[in-house]
Design a protein around this motif. Structure first.
Motif, PDB file in Angstrom:
ATOM      1  N   ASP A 474       9.867   1.474 -10.094  1.00  0.00           N
ATOM      2  CA  ASP A 474       9.087   2.703 -10.117  1.00  0.00           C
ATOM      3  C   ASP A 474       7.854   2.600  -9.222  1.00  0.00           C
ATOM      4  O   ASP A 474       7.251   1.536  -9.088  1.00  0.00           O
ATOM      5  CB  ASP A 474       8.635   3.037 -11.544  1.00  0.00           C
ATOM      6  N   PRO A 475       7.431   3.718  -8.626  1.00  0.00           N
ATOM      7  CA  PRO A 475       6.212   3.713  -7.814  1.00  0.00           C
ATOM      8  C   PRO A 475       4.982   3.419  -8.676  1.00  0.00           C
ATOM      9  O   PRO A 475       4.948   3.734  -9.867  1.00  0.00           O
ATOM     10  CB  PRO A 475       6.144   5.139  -7.260  1.00  0.00           C
ATOM     11  N   PHE A 476       3.974   2.799  -8.053  1.00  0.00           N
ATOM     12  CA  PHE A 476       2.676   2.649  -8.699  1.00  0.00           C
ATOM     13  C   PHE A 476       1.598   2.697  -7.631  1.00  0.00           C
ATOM     14  O   PHE A 476       1.852   2.441  -6.443  1.00  0.00           O
ATOM     15  CB  PHE A 476       2.583   1.363  -9.526  1.00  0.00           C
ATOM     16  N   ALA A 477       0.400   3.049  -8.034  1.00  0.00           N
ATOM     17  CA  ALA A 477      -0.716   3.170  -7.090  1.00  0.00           C
ATOM     18  C   ALA A 477      -1.995   2.699  -7.768  1.00  0.00           C
ATOM     19  O   ALA A 477      -2.371   3.193  -8.833  1.00  0.00           O
ATOM     20  CB  ALA A 477      -0.874   4.614  -6.627  1.00  0.00           C
ATOM     21  N   THR A 478      -2.668   1.731  -7.174  1.00  0.00           N
ATOM     22  CA  THR A 478      -3.976   1.259  -7.614  1.00  0.00           C
ATOM     23  C   THR A 478      -4.870   1.202  -6.373  1.00  0.00           C
ATOM     24  O   THR A 478      -4.384   1.332  -5.245  1.00  0.00           O
ATOM     25  CB  THR A 478      -3.886  -0.137  -8.272  1.00  0.00           C
ATOM     26  N   PRO A 479      -6.178   1.008  -6.520  1.00  0.00           N
ATOM     27  CA  PRO A 479      -7.040   1.023  -5.329  1.00  0.00           C
ATOM     28  C   PRO A 479      -6.677   0.008  -4.252  1.00  0.00           C
ATOM     29  O   PRO A 479      -6.914   0.259  -3.072  1.00  0.00           O
ATOM     30  CB  PRO A 479      -8.427   0.744  -5.907  1.00  0.00           C
ATOM     31  N   PHE A 480      -6.095  -1.139  -4.628  1.00  0.00           N
ATOM     32  CA  PHE A 480      -5.905  -2.198  -3.631  1.00  0.00           C
ATOM     33  C   PHE A 480      -4.464  -2.672  -3.463  1.00  0.00           C
ATOM     34  O   PHE A 480      -4.181  -3.400  -2.508  1.00  0.00           O
ATOM     35  CB  PHE A 480      -6.824  -3.372  -3.951  1.00  0.00           C
ATOM     36  N   VAL A 481      -3.564  -2.310  -4.360  1.00  0.00           N
ATOM     37  CA  VAL A 481      -2.144  -2.614  -4.193  1.00  0.00           C
ATOM     38  C   VAL A 481      -1.328  -1.408  -4.642  1.00  0.00           C
ATOM     39  O   VAL A 481      -1.740  -0.656  -5.524  1.00  0.00           O
ATOM     40  CB  VAL A 481      -1.708  -3.877  -4.982  1.00  0.00           C
ATOM     41  N   GLY A 482      -0.150  -1.219  -4.012  1.00  0.00           N
ATOM     42  CA  GLY A 482       0.659  -0.075  -4.378  1.00  0.00           C
ATOM     43  C   GLY A 482       2.112  -0.239  -3.982  1.00  0.00           C
ATOM     44  O   GLY A 482       2.472  -1.094  -3.166  1.00  0.00           O
ATOM     45  N   GLN A 483       2.955   0.586  -4.586  1.00  0.00           N
ATOM     46  CA  GLN A 483       4.373   0.651  -4.258  1.00  0.00           C
ATOM     47  C   GLN A 483       4.787   2.125  -4.218  1.00  0.00           C
ATOM     48  O   GLN A 483       5.131   2.705  -5.250  1.00  0.00           O
ATOM     49  CB  GLN A 483       5.211  -0.108  -5.292  1.00  0.00           C
ATOM     50  N   PRO A 484       4.747   2.760  -3.042  1.00  0.00           N
ATOM     51  CA  PRO A 484       5.137   4.166  -2.957  1.00  0.00           C
ATOM     52  C   PRO A 484       6.599   4.419  -3.297  1.00  0.00           C
ATOM     53  O   PRO A 484       6.948   5.486  -3.797  1.00  0.00           O
ATOM     54  CB  PRO A 484       4.840   4.519  -1.484  1.00  0.00           C
ATOM     55  N   ILE A 485       7.471   3.443  -3.018  1.00  0.00           N
ATOM     56  CA  ILE A 485       8.886   3.556  -3.362  1.00  0.00           C
ATOM     57  C   ILE A 485       9.418   2.160  -3.641  1.00  0.00           C
ATOM     58  O   ILE A 485       9.024   1.198  -2.973  1.00  0.00           O
ATOM     59  CB  ILE A 485       9.685   4.241  -2.226  1.00  0.00           C
ATOM     60  N   GLY A 486      10.308   2.040  -4.642  1.00  0.00           N
ATOM     61  CA  GLY A 486      10.813   0.725  -5.031  1.00  0.00           C
ATOM     62  C   GLY A 486      12.307   0.677  -5.244  1.00  0.00           C
ATOM     63  O   GLY A 486      12.790  -0.120  -6.048  1.00  0.00           O
ATOM     64  N   GLU A 487      13.063   1.498  -4.516  1.00  0.00           N
ATOM     65  CA  GLU A 487      14.513   1.555  -4.707  1.00  0.00           C
ATOM     66  C   GLU A 487      15.186   0.200  -4.483  1.00  0.00           C
ATOM     67  O   GLU A 487      16.126  -0.158  -5.184  1.00  0.00           O
ATOM     68  CB  GLU A 487      15.128   2.574  -3.750  1.00  0.00           C
ATOM     69  N   ALA A 488      14.723  -0.536  -3.494  1.00  0.00           N
ATOM     70  CA  ALA A 488      15.366  -1.807  -3.166  1.00  0.00           C
ATOM     71  C   ALA A 488      15.160  -2.851  -4.254  1.00  0.00           C
ATOM     72  O   ALA A 488      15.819  -3.898  -4.248  1.00  0.00           O
ATOM     73  CB  ALA A 488      14.830  -2.338  -1.834  1.00  0.00           C
TER      74      ALA A 488
END
Length: 542
Positions: A474-488
């Motif tokens: 699942d996507p996640f967003a924080t000020p310094f790390v993030g994952q806009p898409i995680g299909e792989a």
């Protein structure tokens, strides 16, 4: 007699004045820089601080639980060893307790980032000892109370990368725990773990990465160490920092402006295929915001087709696809971190501070086959240029069709930099054809011609702030790390694409002569993998 007295008085006056001036000059030379928890919080949210060359004042290091078999690339079995949990610096006995040591270094210094994941299900304790005191400043259950869910620090400086309520998060102890609040120490810090001495299976093992600064000249600074009262003493500054970060994250790309920008230039573009248009700013200034808004019908394709080029003082420092510049890879995705914003409406923005002496040119090019309509807006202000001011740089690279073998590591070069500068972040897009987890590879960062990397990680997902990658698509967003898409990351489908981002503040990496960043490719099922990435740094015009 009167003339003699006047002459005597004048001589005395001049002598005293010179003594006073000399003392004042000597005093200014000996004046120490005062560093506290509060000044570090200010630096953390001051984007312009990254534009200034530290000049060797401090170095950034990393301690981690990487497997200690990794000693040299010539020994491939050891170099790509993957059992990266429960490896510690040493074992110590403190107050009659056997404690395993994660970090044991002399100061003055600052812990700038802590990540941990895969913690044991059984009870274990983390302790932070400052300046040789046998009584810990912090002591709590290691499953997040000090790192990802530190209530004394608060969110988002202390946060989990993945929502605890996530369906896949069946064991919260395995979530990626992140702490970005600074931990200053004047003389010494020791971080320990009181848990099973015998190395447990991986599901119950402790994985950790700790980034920290060490200041080279202890006489030049006055460091106020962290104590049990620090978060109370600086409660207002702590609350303000968390609020500023949270408020920024909540705003969409179009509604986000910076307090530093005082002028705005805007241009509407109609870009024919293979056409470029530019927006230029003259005079000494600093860009604080670049916003690109797509007005075309097929916005996702436009992200793939457009590229951006930055030129400062007649030198190109960045040329890459717009999606990698704004943090989403080669597709339109919601993105939010301290330096990037993108939303589904097709508006994207970046907030790196970009100073220049004479001029800047921002160019947008259409590399596709359809006409694209877009608005480009730049927020900027006047600035002061010093001998320590750096320019902003970025580079996009790709490694397409990279042939991988299951459970065998290979390093590929992320970026190699020369001269002096500060490394400040990156974005990695992975597209694969087979099922299974792709990101066991460790980052290896060599600073100033090191023979062994001072930053040796424990897994790609750990570098990007989450954990147990295959469990968290699942996507996640924080000020310094993030994952806009995680299909792989998914194990139940073949192929897919993932995008991970990391941007730096206090954990930025300065270098005096060189920086080499190698990323390890290591997956469970082999096959062809497409890697695409962009790196960002500040440096001179080379």
């Amino acid at each position: 007699m009167k003339l003699f007295n006047k002459a005597l008085f004048l001589s005395f006056y001049i002598a005293m004045s010179l003594t006073s001036c000399n003392n004042a000059t000597e005093g200014s030379k000996n004046k120490k820089e005062v560093i506290t928890f509060e000044t570090l919080l200010t630096e953390l949210t001051d984007r312009s601080s990254l534009t200034q060359n530290p000049g060797g004042k401090w170095k950034q290091y990393q301690a981690s639980s990487y497997q200690r078999l990794s000693k040299t690339p010539e020994d491939t079995a050891g170099w790509y060893a993957n059992n990266d949990w429960n490896h510690f610096q040493s074992i110590d006995t403190i107050n009659g307790r056997v404690e395993q040591v994660l970090l044991d270094v002399s100061g003055p210094g600052v812990v700038t980032r802590i990540w941990s994941g895969g913690n044991p299900n059984r009870k274990a304790i983390l302790r932070f000892y400052i300046d040789g005191d046998s009584i810990p400043v912090w002591e709590a259950d290691q499953a997040g109370a000090l790192i990802g869910e530190n209530k004394m620090i608060g969110k988002p400086l202390s946060s989990l990368s993945v929502n605890k309520e996530n369906e896949a998060a069946k064991n919260p102890a395995k979530l990626g725990h992140n702490l970005y609040a600074p931990i200053p120490f004047s003389k010494h810090i020791k971080i320990t773990y009181q848990g099973p001495v015998k190395r447990p299976p991986p599901g119950n093992g402790l994985f950790y990465n700790i980034n920290y600064r060490i200041y080279e000249d202890a006489k030049a600074i006055a460091m106020e160490s962290m104590t049990s009262q620090t978060t109370t003493k600086y409660k207002e500054a702590l609350n303000t920092t968390n609020k500023n970060l949270s408020d920024f994250m909540r705003l969409n790309a179009a509604g986000t402006k910076t307090s530093k920008e005082t002028k705005v230039q805007k241009e509407e573009f109609y870009l024919e295929p293979k056409q470029s248009q530019k927006l230029e700013i003259s005079g000494m200034a600093a860009i604080h915001r670049i916003m690109l808004s797509l007005n075309t019908k097929n916005k996702d394709q436009a992200v793939k087709d457009l590229s951006i080029k930055l030129s400062f003082d007649n030198k190109v420092t960045l040329d890459m696809p717009v999606g990698f510049f704004f943090g989403s890879g080669d597709q339109l995705l919601p993105v939010a971190d301290w330096y990037h914003k993108m939303d589904s409406s097709g508006t994207m923005a970046t907030f790196w501070v970009m100073p220049f002496k004479e001029n800047s040119v921002v160019s947008i090019s259409n590399n596709g086959t359809e006409t694209i309509s877009a608005d480009l807006e730049i927020g900027y202000s006047k600035t002061k240029w010093t001998d320590n001011t750096f320019y902003f740089h970025g580079k996009y690279q790709s490694l397409l069709g990279f042939d991988t073998t299951a459970k065998e590591g290979k390093d590929y070069n992320f970026i190699s930099l020369e001269n002096s500068g500060i490394y400040v972040g990156d974005i990695l897009q992975v597209t694969k054809e087979v099922a299974g987890w792709w990101g066991e590879g460790d980052e290896k960062i060599y600073v100033d011609n090191e023979s062994f990397p001072s930053h040796f990680g424990t897994g790609t997902e750990d570098y990007y702030g989450y954990a147990w990658g295959g469990q968290y698509p699942d996507p996640f967003a924080t000020p310094f790390v993030g994952q806009p898409i995680g299909e792989a990351n998914r194990k139940d489908i073949d192929g897919g694409r993932s995008v991970n981002t990391r941007v730096r503040a206090l954990d930025a990496i300065p270098y005096m002569t060189s920086l080499r960043f190698d990323m390890e490719s290591w997956n469970w099922h082999g096959g062809s993998v497409d890697y695409e990435w962009a790196c960002f740094w500040y440096s001179d015009l080379n």
